[in-house]
Structure formats: structure tokens, C-alpha cells
Motif scaffolding. Structure first.
Motif, PDB file in Angstrom:
ATOM      1  N   ASP A  35      -2.285   4.689  -4.222  1.00  0.00           N
ATOM      2  CA  ASP A  35      -1.920   3.747  -5.265  1.00  0.00           C
ATOM      3  C   ASP A  35      -3.059   2.761  -5.441  1.00  0.00           C
ATOM      4  O   ASP A  35      -3.907   2.613  -4.567  1.00  0.00           O
ATOM      5  CB  ASP A  35      -0.629   3.013  -4.873  1.00  0.00           C
ATOM      6  N   GLU A  36      -3.046   2.077  -6.562  1.00  0.00           N
ATOM      7  CA  GLU A  36      -4.079   1.076  -6.800  1.00  0.00           C
ATOM      8  C   GLU A  36      -3.853  -0.168  -5.950  1.00  0.00           C
ATOM      9  O   GLU A  36      -2.726  -0.441  -5.525  1.00  0.00           O
ATOM     10  CB  GLU A  36      -4.069   0.667  -8.270  1.00  0.00           C
ATOM     11  N   ILE A  37      -4.903  -0.894  -5.717  1.00  0.00           N
ATOM     12  CA  ILE A  37      -4.816  -2.234  -5.131  1.00  0.00           C
ATOM     13  C   ILE A  37      -5.230  -3.168  -6.248  1.00  0.00           C
ATOM     14  O   ILE A  37      -6.354  -3.117  -6.737  1.00  0.00           O
ATOM     15  CB  ILE A  37      -5.746  -2.392  -3.916  1.00  0.00           C
ATOM     16  N   SER A  38      -4.298  -4.005  -6.694  1.00  0.00           N
ATOM     17  CA  SER A  38      -4.553  -4.893  -7.826  1.00  0.00           C
ATOM     18  C   SER A  38      -3.722  -6.157  -7.645  1.00  0.00           C
ATOM     19  O   SER A  38      -2.849  -6.208  -6.765  1.00  0.00           O
ATOM     20  CB  SER A  38      -4.173  -4.193  -9.136  1.00  0.00           C
ATOM     21  N   LEU A  41      -5.292   6.683   0.365  1.00  0.00           N
ATOM     22  CA  LEU A  41      -4.615   5.609  -0.352  1.00  0.00           C
ATOM     23  C   LEU A  41      -4.194   6.182  -1.687  1.00  0.00           C
ATOM     24  O   LEU A  41      -5.019   6.685  -2.449  1.00  0.00           O
ATOM     25  CB  LEU A  41      -5.559   4.421  -0.529  1.00  0.00           C
ATOM     26  N   LEU A  45       0.849  -1.183   0.000  1.00  0.00           N
ATOM     27  CA  LEU A  45       0.000   0.000   0.000  1.00  0.00           C
ATOM     28  C   LEU A  45       0.890   1.240   0.000  1.00  0.00           C
ATOM     29  O   LEU A  45       1.938   1.252   0.635  1.00  0.00           O
ATOM     30  CB  LEU A  45      -0.882   0.049   1.257  1.00  0.00           C
ATOM     31  N   GLU A  46       0.453   2.259  -0.706  1.00  0.00           N
ATOM     32  CA  GLU A  46       1.134   3.549  -0.672  1.00  0.00           C
ATOM     33  C   GLU A  46       0.113   4.606  -0.282  1.00  0.00           C
ATOM     34  O   GLU A  46      -0.953   4.703  -0.883  1.00  0.00           O
ATOM     35  CB  GLU A  46       1.742   3.880  -2.035  1.00  0.00           C
ATOM     36  N   ASP A  67      -1.331  -6.903  -9.213  1.00  0.00           N
ATOM     37  CA  ASP A  67       0.054  -6.492  -9.425  1.00  0.00           C
ATOM     38  C   ASP A  67       0.713  -6.041  -8.122  1.00  0.00           C
ATOM     39  O   ASP A  67       1.932  -6.040  -8.007  1.00  0.00           O
ATOM     40  CB  ASP A  67       0.096  -5.353 -10.455  1.00  0.00           C
ATOM     41  N   THR A  68      -0.077  -5.669  -7.116  1.00  0.00           N
ATOM     42  CA  THR A  68       0.478  -5.201  -5.847  1.00  0.00           C
ATOM     43  C   THR A  68       0.270  -6.215  -4.720  1.00  0.00           C
ATOM     44  O   THR A  68       0.488  -5.898  -3.554  1.00  0.00           O
ATOM     45  CB  THR A  68      -0.158  -3.854  -5.441  1.00  0.00           C
ATOM     46  N   CYS A  69      -0.159  -7.438  -5.076  1.00  0.00           N
ATOM     47  CA  CYS A  69      -0.451  -8.477  -4.084  1.00  0.00           C
ATOM     48  C   CYS A  69       0.275  -9.778  -4.432  1.00  0.00           C
ATOM     49  O   CYS A  69       0.528 -10.059  -5.591  1.00  0.00           O
ATOM     50  CB  CYS A  69      -1.944  -8.788  -4.053  1.00  0.00           C
TER      51      CYS A  69
END
Length: 79
Positions: free
Chosen positions: A43-46, A41, A29-30, A48-50
């Protein structure tokens, strides 16, 4: 404040992915701050970030797995 928000996002994501038969291993998370001081928040949560694993088989479902599969397919596909 950020810790509270991060824990809430963690709870929501784990519940969502568990309902899909997927284990959320970790995520990124950013956060940012608006001019008025509010924390958001940023940045996206996708996927790609998990990091995600199949709950039954523990098979990794993250982007690196798909990138390796795609690269192998490209090497063996005539052009």
C-alpha cells in the motif's frame, strides 16, 4: 520479517517528518506476499495513511482536520 520492516519504515518516517517540524503519531502499513514468497509493502505511504501533528503546537494535521475545514467552507460559500 514484517516487524523488522515496519520498524524500519517507522524510523525513516519519524526522521523525515521530524525534519519538517512534524510529529508522526502513527501510521498504517499493509504488506503482501509475492508468488515467490517475498514480502512487500502493498500500500502507499501518504498523509492519508498517517496521523501527523505539528511538533510545536501539537495541532493535528491529519486529513480529518482538512475535511472538516473544507466542509465548513462549502457550507458558507455561495453557489
Amino acid at each position: 520479517m514484517i516487524r523488522t520492516l515496519a520498524l524500519r519504515v517507522n524510523e525513516l518516517l519519524r526522521t523525515f517528518w521530524a525534519g519538517c517540524g512534524i510529529t508522526l503519531v502513527d501510521f498504517k502499513l499493509e504488506f503482501g506476499r509475492l508468488r515467490n514468497g517475498s514480502i512487500v509493502l502493498a500500500d502507499e505511504i501518504s498523509p492519508d495513511t498517517c496521523r501527523l501533528w505539528d511538533s510545536g503546537t501539537q495541532e493535528k494535521l491529519d486529513k480529518d482536520r482538512f475535511a472538516r475545514t473544507w466542509a465548513a467552507w462549502r457550507r458558507h460559500t455561495p453557489r
